[in-house]
Scaffold this active site. Structure first.
Site, mmCIF file in Angstrom:
data_model
loop_
_atom_site.group_PDB
_atom_site.id
_atom_site.type_symbol
_atom_site.label_atom_id
_atom_site.label_comp_id
_atom_site.label_asym_id
_atom_site.label_seq_id
_atom_site.Cartn_x
_atom_site.Cartn_y
_atom_site.Cartn_z
ATOM 1 C CE LYS A 123 -3.863 1.940 2.760
ATOM 2 N NZ LYS A 123 -4.696 1.760 3.975
ATOM 3 C CB SER A 175 -7.997 3.723 3.006
ATOM 4 O OG SER A 175 -7.140 3.123 3.977
ATOM 5 C CB SER A 233 -8.128 0.900 5.979
ATOM 6 O OG SER A 233 -8.801 2.111 5.794
HETATM 7 N N1 GLN Z 1 -12.777 4.314 6.634
HETATM 8 C C1 GLN Z 1 -12.187 4.730 7.878
HETATM 9 C C2 GLN Z 1 -11.778 6.181 7.776
HETATM 10 O O1 GLN Z 1 -12.108 6.763 6.810
HETATM 11 C C3 GLN Z 1 -11.034 3.849 8.211
HETATM 12 C C4 GLN Z 1 -9.828 4.157 7.450
HETATM 13 C C5 GLN Z 1 -8.668 3.286 7.811
HETATM 14 O O2 GLN Z 1 -8.820 2.265 8.467
HETATM 15 N N2 GLN Z 1 -7.494 3.762 7.446
HETATM 16 O O3 GLN Z 1 -11.166 6.723 8.616
#
Ligand code: GLN
Length: 485
Positions: free
Chosen positions: A78, A153, A177
């Site tokens: 990532k 994400s 994420s």
């Molecule tokens: N979707 C969550 C956020 O927008 C989690 C994101 C993540 O785990 N990096 O913060």
């Protein structure tokens, strides 16, 4: 041979047996990426040259009898995890040209173990989002249905594995994420115990929640990757000193008679009927085929998880992202004076969701509001963690859905941040409590979209949690299904 259809463990076996060389395997995957990634857009950068060189080096080592545990195995990373000499953009304009002078500890460890890095995968800017649509560069598409999001994400990593561009990738999970995109893309994703994996070189979003973990086709492969990324790191003061157990050996652990808690708060309003059905079918398999017991439990503070997270995560983000000031790294937009330069750099460098988080976080931390928001949220966080502690006195695992729905359509939620935030409703508590969360496929919806199942376990329960996931996956063998791209 369709190399891309083999899970990591099988690729590794063939590499070790000399049935394929790393160069051929790496070339095959790079070819597939070239041919098909224009439709999926999982990668922000494919490091072809470096990958081929690393593969050749791996083959040389193997011929010379120098074995390493992941020698020659291609993986993706990532793009919020630092890679020496390779851009690490966090899918943000502010870091578009940032080339780290060092490797994150996880990358260093994977390289040390012999892995080959194919490239850097797309994400929501700074890992803030649930659909990968917040990438400043382009959205990634779901390999099962390109009109839908891959989740986020870590959407690029999940889509890359689902599409067969690689059989394993790293992601990061602050509020879901790794698990949510794994569930949307029909792959496996593990959020390890907070502190199990070093965060050194992971670009910080919310430091008390962030954790790196694997996305793979099988639970067994998640165990394999965890084995080599886990462990204490003197460079991360929050990394745990606990010994790293043998996760692969633990997959055979006998779990008959163990208890699964089914939290009623995870099956309430907002849960898609088909998702509920698939998770309930899975619970039946745990009972009837694997011999575990299931029992309804309550995690009473669950309704506060989203609100708590959306104070704590933005608060920490607002502090972490203060470093992008046009001086130390990345983008700098020149102006007449320093303050103007900060303003222009940050206004042009950050996208709307990141700005929203910085504003919410700054507000929640500001004098006069700190007690009402940040302090309160921290207290509720303790209550949420306590819910799990109490539950784990009675049960060994907790099982529920990963996300309330299967993958939604691109654009469907971009204008409605609250709706977007609600896709994390079942994943966030795990981060707030710092426990283990494993997402694995448990079926497909009528529309052919993957549905995920979440197994939650206490701190450092990775061996048992992975074992349970592995024993389940061997019954349905959903990892044999591939999307047509
Ligand atoms: N979707 C969550 C956020 O927008 C989690 C994101 C993540 O785990 N990096 O913060």
């Amino acid at each position: 041979m369709e190399w891309h259809k083999l899970p990591l463990a099988a690729q590794l076996e063939k590499l070790r047996a000399g049935e394929v060389e790393s160069l051929a395997l790496t070339r095959a995957l790079l070819e597939r990426i070239k041919e098909k990634d224009s439709r999926i857009k999982a990668f922000l950068k494919v490091t072809e040259e470096e990958a081929l060189a690393a593969a050749e080096e791996a083959d040389r080592k193997r011929r010379a009898g120098e074995e390493r545990p992941l020698l020659g195995l291609p993986l993706a990373i990532k793009d919020n995890i630092c890679t020496r000499g390779i851009t690490t953009t966090c899918a943000s304009k502010i870091l578009a040209n940032f080339v780290p002078p060092f490797d994150a500890t996880v990358v260093e460890r994977l390289k040390e173990a012999g892995a080959v890095i194919l490239g850097k995968t797309n994400l929501d800017e700074f890992a803030m989002g649930s659909s990968t649509e917040n990438s400043a560069f382009f959205p990634t598409k779901n390999p099962w249905d390109p009109s839908r999001v891959p989740g986020g994400s870590s959407g690029g990593s999940a889509a890359a594995v689902a599409a067969g561009f690689c059989s394993g990738a790293l992601g990061s999970d602050t509020g879901g994420s790794i698990r949510q995109p794994a569930s949307f893309c029909g792959v496996v994703g593990l959020k390890p115990t907070y502190g199990r994996v070093s965060r050194y070189g992971l670009v910080a979003f919310a430091s008390s929640l962030d954790q790196i973990g694997p996305l793979t086709r099988t639970v067994k492969d998640a165990a394999l990757l965890l084995q080599y990324i886990a462990g204490h790191d003197p460079k991360d003061s929050t990394s745990a000193p606990e010994e790293v157990p043998d996760y692969l050996a633990a997959l055979k652990t006998d779990l008959k008679g163990k208890k699964i808690g089914v939290p009623k708060e995870y099956f309430g309003e907002g849960l898609d009927e088909e998702v509920r059905q698939k998770v309930e079918d899975a619970l039946r398999i745990f009972r009837e085929e694997l011999g575990l017991e299931t029992k309804e439990i309550s995690l009473p503070h669950t309704p506060y998880a989203v609100a708590t997270y959306y104070i704590i995560a933005p608060a920490e983000a607002s502090s972490n992202l203060a470093r992008y000031d046009g001086v130390k790294y990345g983008l700098r937009v020149e102006a007449d004076d320093l303050i103007e330069m900060y303003k222009k750099t940050r206004s042009q460098g950050f996208g709307p969701e990141v700005k929203r988080r910085i504003m919410i976080g700054t507000y929640a931390l500001s004098a006069g509001y700190y007690d009402a928001y940040y302090k309160k949220a921290s207290q509720v966080r303790t209550l949420i963690a306590r819910d799990f502690e109490e539950a784990f006195r009675e049960v060994d695992f907790i099982i529920g859905p990963v996300a309330p729905t299967p993958a939604f359509k691109l654009e469907e939620r971009v204008d409605d941040p609250l709706k977007m935030y609600l896709s994390d409703i079942y994943t966030i508590s795990v981060n707030l409590a710092g426990i283990v969360g494993l997402s694995l496929p448990c079926g497909f919806s009528k529309e052919g979209l993957p549905v995920g199942l979440q197994i939650m376990g206490p701190h450092f329960s990775e061996p048992q949690t992975l074992a349970l996931g592995h024993q389940f996956e061997e019954i349905l063998k959903l990892y044999e299904k591939y999307p047509e791209i």
